[in-house]
Design a protein around this motif. Sequence first.
Motif, mmCIF file in Angstrom:
data_model
loop_
_atom_site.group_PDB
_atom_site.id
_atom_site.type_symbol
_atom_site.label_atom_id
_atom_site.label_comp_id
_atom_site.label_asym_id
_atom_site.label_seq_id
_atom_site.Cartn_x
_atom_site.Cartn_y
_atom_site.Cartn_z
ATOM 1 N N ALA A 1 0.750 -1.110 -0.059
ATOM 2 C CA ALA A 1 -0.027 0.083 0.003
ATOM 3 C C ALA A 1 0.969 1.251 0.015
ATOM 4 C CB ALA A 1 -0.878 0.026 1.190
ATOM 5 N N GLY B 1 -8.584 6.249 2.812
ATOM 6 C CA GLY B 1 -8.067 4.984 2.927
ATOM 7 C C GLY B 1 -8.565 4.456 4.393
ATOM 8 N N PRO C 1 -2.472 -1.530 6.417
ATOM 9 C CA PRO C 1 -3.542 -1.209 5.539
ATOM 10 C C PRO C 1 -4.280 -2.165 4.971
ATOM 11 C CG PRO C 1 -0.954 -0.916 4.991
ATOM 12 C CD PRO C 1 -1.169 -1.936 6.010
ATOM 13 N N THR D 1 -6.788 -0.600 2.339
ATOM 14 C CA THR D 1 -6.876 0.088 1.366
ATOM 15 C C THR D 1 -5.471 0.053 0.571
ATOM 16 O OG1 THR D 1 -6.988 2.180 2.126
ATOM 17 C CG2 THR D 1 -9.010 1.098 1.489
ATOM 18 N N ASP D 2 -5.459 0.174 -0.830
ATOM 19 C CA ASP D 2 -4.131 0.583 -1.252
ATOM 20 C C ASP D 2 -3.469 1.833 -1.422
ATOM 21 O OD1 ASP D 2 -4.081 -2.184 -2.436
ATOM 22 O OD2 ASP D 2 -5.040 -1.584 -4.596
ATOM 23 N N ASP D 3 -4.358 2.612 -1.188
ATOM 24 C CA ASP D 3 -3.783 4.244 -1.072
ATOM 25 C C ASP D 3 -4.402 4.663 0.462
ATOM 26 O OD1 ASP D 3 -2.508 5.137 -3.338
ATOM 27 O OD2 ASP D 3 -4.309 4.230 -4.290
#
Length: 127
Positions: free
Chosen positions: A1, A78, A105, A107-109
């Motif tokens: 991420a 995110g 994380p 989410t990726d961002d």
Amino acid sequence: ARVEFLDYDVVTERGWSLTDDDLFEKAAESGLDGDAYGEVFVEPRTNLLKAAEDAGHSWPFACRGGACANCAVAVVAGEVKMPSNHILSEEMLDQGVRLSCISLPVTDDLQVVYNIEHLPGLDELRL
Ligand code: FES
């Protein structure tokens, strides 16, 4: 991420707020040094604090075990997950406050403001 980060000291010094929609746009345009603003990449199953340290940053921490709140960050965009939480109130969670030493994380961002230990309500949680 991919985690875009910002030092909370910058937010207070400049009179910005965690709820500013354009907080990270302003940060990106402000010529801040690489400790105050930048990005780090987080490998799977790695917590945010560790990823920041591996990238050469010094973010506040003490216990590394989710028990002190010194490592608290505000997740502005995110999502992260914490395996447990025994100290943050519902109100803080609603504001996006998370413990970076145990946050992974989802989410990726992500956009994360670190160094929020002086955020109202957190001071008294720090041990
Ligand atoms: Fe203590 Fe993260 S360092 S809760």
